[in-house]
Design an enzyme around this catalytic site. Structure first.
Site, PDB file in Angstrom:
ATOM      1  N   ASP A 179      -2.361  11.284  22.152  1.00  0.00           N
ATOM      2  CA  ASP A 179      -1.155  11.109  21.332  1.00  0.00           C
ATOM      3  C   ASP A 179      -1.377  11.632  19.924  1.00  0.00           C
ATOM      4  O   ASP A 179      -0.423  11.865  19.183  1.00  0.00           O
ATOM      5  CB  ASP A 179      -0.758   9.635  21.270  1.00  0.00           C
ATOM      6  CG  ASP A 179      -0.128   9.142  22.565  1.00  0.00           C
ATOM      7  OD1 ASP A 179       0.148   9.984  23.449  1.00  0.00           O
ATOM      8  OD2 ASP A 179       0.082   7.923  22.693  1.00  0.00           O
ATOM      9  N   GLU A 208      -5.333   9.132   5.128  1.00  0.00           N
ATOM     10  CA  GLU A 208      -5.593   9.907   6.330  1.00  0.00           C
ATOM     11  C   GLU A 208      -4.632  11.073   6.498  1.00  0.00           C
ATOM     12  O   GLU A 208      -3.522  11.076   5.944  1.00  0.00           O
ATOM     13  CB  GLU A 208      -5.496   9.026   7.581  1.00  0.00           C
ATOM     14  CG  GLU A 208      -4.095   8.664   8.017  1.00  0.00           C
ATOM     15  CD  GLU A 208      -3.468   7.523   7.266  1.00  0.00           C
ATOM     16  OE1 GLU A 208      -2.318   7.717   6.793  1.00  0.00           O
ATOM     17  OE2 GLU A 208      -4.100   6.464   7.136  1.00  0.00           O
ATOM     18  N   ALA A 255      -6.525   1.425   7.566  1.00  0.00           N
ATOM     19  CA  ALA A 255      -5.107   1.751   7.747  1.00  0.00           C
ATOM     20  C   ALA A 255      -4.885   2.290   9.154  1.00  0.00           C
ATOM     21  O   ALA A 255      -5.202   1.620  10.136  1.00  0.00           O
ATOM     22  CB  ALA A 255      -4.668   2.744   6.667  1.00  0.00           C
ATOM     23  N   TYR A 256      -4.349   3.496   9.281  1.00  0.00           N
ATOM     24  CA  TYR A 256      -4.005   4.072  10.581  1.00  0.00           C
ATOM     25  C   TYR A 256      -5.241   4.224  11.470  1.00  0.00           C
ATOM     26  O   TYR A 256      -5.200   3.973  12.678  1.00  0.00           O
ATOM     27  CB  TYR A 256      -3.325   5.422  10.372  1.00  0.00           C
ATOM     28  CG  TYR A 256      -2.536   5.950  11.545  1.00  0.00           C
ATOM     29  CD1 TYR A 256      -2.508   5.308  12.774  1.00  0.00           C
ATOM     30  CD2 TYR A 256      -1.792   7.123  11.405  1.00  0.00           C
ATOM     31  CE1 TYR A 256      -1.769   5.810  13.828  1.00  0.00           C
ATOM     32  CE2 TYR A 256      -1.047   7.635  12.452  1.00  0.00           C
ATOM     33  CZ  TYR A 256      -1.050   6.977  13.667  1.00  0.00           C
ATOM     34  OH  TYR A 256      -0.322   7.485  14.706  1.00  0.00           O
ATOM     35  N   ASP A 267       0.817  -1.209   0.000  1.00  0.00           N
ATOM     36  CA  ASP A 267       0.000   0.000   0.000  1.00  0.00           C
ATOM     37  C   ASP A 267       0.854   1.264   0.000  1.00  0.00           C
ATOM     38  O   ASP A 267       0.465   2.285  -0.581  1.00  0.00           O
ATOM     39  CB  ASP A 267      -0.923  -0.007   1.220  1.00  0.00           C
ATOM     40  CG  ASP A 267      -2.127  -0.924   1.025  1.00  0.00           C
ATOM     41  OD1 ASP A 267      -2.303  -1.439  -0.094  1.00  0.00           O
ATOM     42  OD2 ASP A 267      -2.872  -1.124   1.993  1.00  0.00           O
ATOM     43  N   GLY A 268       2.021   1.229   0.640  1.00  0.00           N
ATOM     44  CA  GLY A 268       2.898   2.393   0.654  1.00  0.00           C
ATOM     45  C   GLY A 268       3.351   2.778  -0.739  1.00  0.00           C
ATOM     46  O   GLY A 268       3.429   3.972  -1.085  1.00  0.00           O
ATOM     47  N   ARG A 270       2.511   6.236  -2.861  1.00  0.00           N
ATOM     48  CA  ARG A 270       3.546   7.022  -3.549  1.00  0.00           C
ATOM     49  C   ARG A 270       3.153   7.238  -5.010  1.00  0.00           C
ATOM     50  O   ARG A 270       3.336   8.337  -5.566  1.00  0.00           O
ATOM     51  CB  ARG A 270       4.891   6.299  -3.448  1.00  0.00           C
ATOM     52  CG  ARG A 270       6.033   7.004  -4.188  1.00  0.00           C
ATOM     53  CD  ARG A 270       7.383   6.447  -3.767  1.00  0.00           C
ATOM     54  NE  ARG A 270       7.546   5.044  -4.075  1.00  0.00           N
ATOM     55  CZ  ARG A 270       8.045   4.565  -5.202  1.00  0.00           C
ATOM     56  NH1 ARG A 270       8.434   5.414  -6.162  1.00  0.00           N
ATOM     57  NH2 ARG A 270       8.182   3.286  -5.401  1.00  0.00           N
TER      58      ARG A 270
END
Length: 308
Positions: free
Chosen positions: A180, A151, A192-193, A76-77, A81
């Site tokens: 946080d 995100e 994802a995140y 996914d990264g 990109r």
């Protein structure tokens, strides 16, 4: 008319380099012209020498306006990109997963030859995924503008100090708390995140924006799902001198001093993903997370029986 396919890969990984060489070879054999970025093509040529498939160079012989589709080889990264590279164009992206979960990819490494065949035959549809536009304000000054497919994450800058924030939806404050961080996500980014932060999984077809606090010190700091037309904002309070940092898709970053304000809205420019088969998202979810489904019998038919 020449059909040009952009091949994007993380050539720092040997498996990605091998997949890129194979994809370029197959595309060339089918009469299509593979295209790569200069630095990635140099890596391939250094590895394969005279065996390197004939490949054009993006930015030299070919521009993005000449590209029919982008084949993205990686996790996914790598797809994120690639989305950054083709931002603002009509180039769709077809992902071939070489990573782990790989929610954005359409096929796996073992299906690379079939993925090339889909491209050659134009056997795919294009799905538009919502993105978000992000602005950072410092006082009355617009300090930065960026975007995200997954995100925008507002995080504490120092490990030992949490940030104090106030969350706003549609111009009205909702809650303030120490935390946080806060994740502002799209449905695509819900796996994802935002998912790691305890947010809900949202089907990609749902039009919505998500808010997921990270390790919040508050009784009411629950994930929220709001309208896609909403304006989301997170302000860093000045009652402490704790600074934050904005990360968009884990790639673009902006420093956030106390008093900074981050706004996120639905973008007018979606990300175009090529899909080759209409697999239900629930099926993808079960497969990617290896979810247990033992005991499932299926829907009841009109005659009262379960389908086999």
């Amino acid at each position: 008319m020449t059909r040009r396919i952009l091949v994007l890969a993380h050539t720092g990984r040997h498996d990605a380099m091998a997949a890129a060489q194979e994809a370029c070879t197959l595309l060339h054999a089918a009469g299509l012209t593979p295209v790569m970025r200069a630095e990635e093509l140099q890596d391939i040529q250094a590895e394969y020498g005279t065996l390197t498939a004939p490949t054009d160079t993006l930015g030299a012989e070919v521009g993005l306006e000449d590209i029919e589709l982008g084949m993205v080889l990686g996790g996914d990264g790598t797809i994120l990109r690639a989305a950054e590279l083709v931002r603002g164009t009509d180039v769709p992206l077809l992902g071939v997963n070489l990573g782990h979960v790989g929610f954005l990819a359409e096929s796996e490494r073992a299906d690379l030859a079939e993925a090339v065949r889909w491209v050659v035959d134009r056997d795919y549809t294009v799905e538009e995924r919502m993105a978000i536009d992000v602005q950072v304000w410092r006082g009355d000054q617009l300090a930065a503008q960026t975007w995200a497919l997954n995100e925008a994450a507002i995080e504490k800058a120092n490990r030992e100090r949490m940030i104090e924030v106030v969350l706003e939806v549609d111009g009205r404050p909702v809650s303030s708390f120490g935390c946080d961080g806060v994740v502002l996500a799209t449905p695509t980014g819900s796996t994802a995140y935002a998912f790691s932060s305890g947010g809900p999984v949202v089907w990609p077809e749902v039009e919505a924006l998500l808010v997921a606090p990270i390790s919040a010190h508050a009784l009411f700091a629950k994930p929220l799902v709001v309208a896609p037309t909403s304006l989301l904002a997170v302000e860093l309070l000045t009652r402490t001198d704790a600074s934050g940092v904005l990360w968009c898709d884990g790639r673009r970053t902006v420093d956030l001093p106390p008093g900074a304000r981050v706004e996120a809205t639905r973008s007018d420019i979606p990300v175009r993903l090529a899909r080759t088969h209409q697999t239900p998202f629930s099926e993808r979810l079960v497969r990617k997370f290896a979810l247990p489904t033992q005991g499932w019998r299926g829907p009841i038919t009109h005659d009262g029986e379960h389908p086999q």
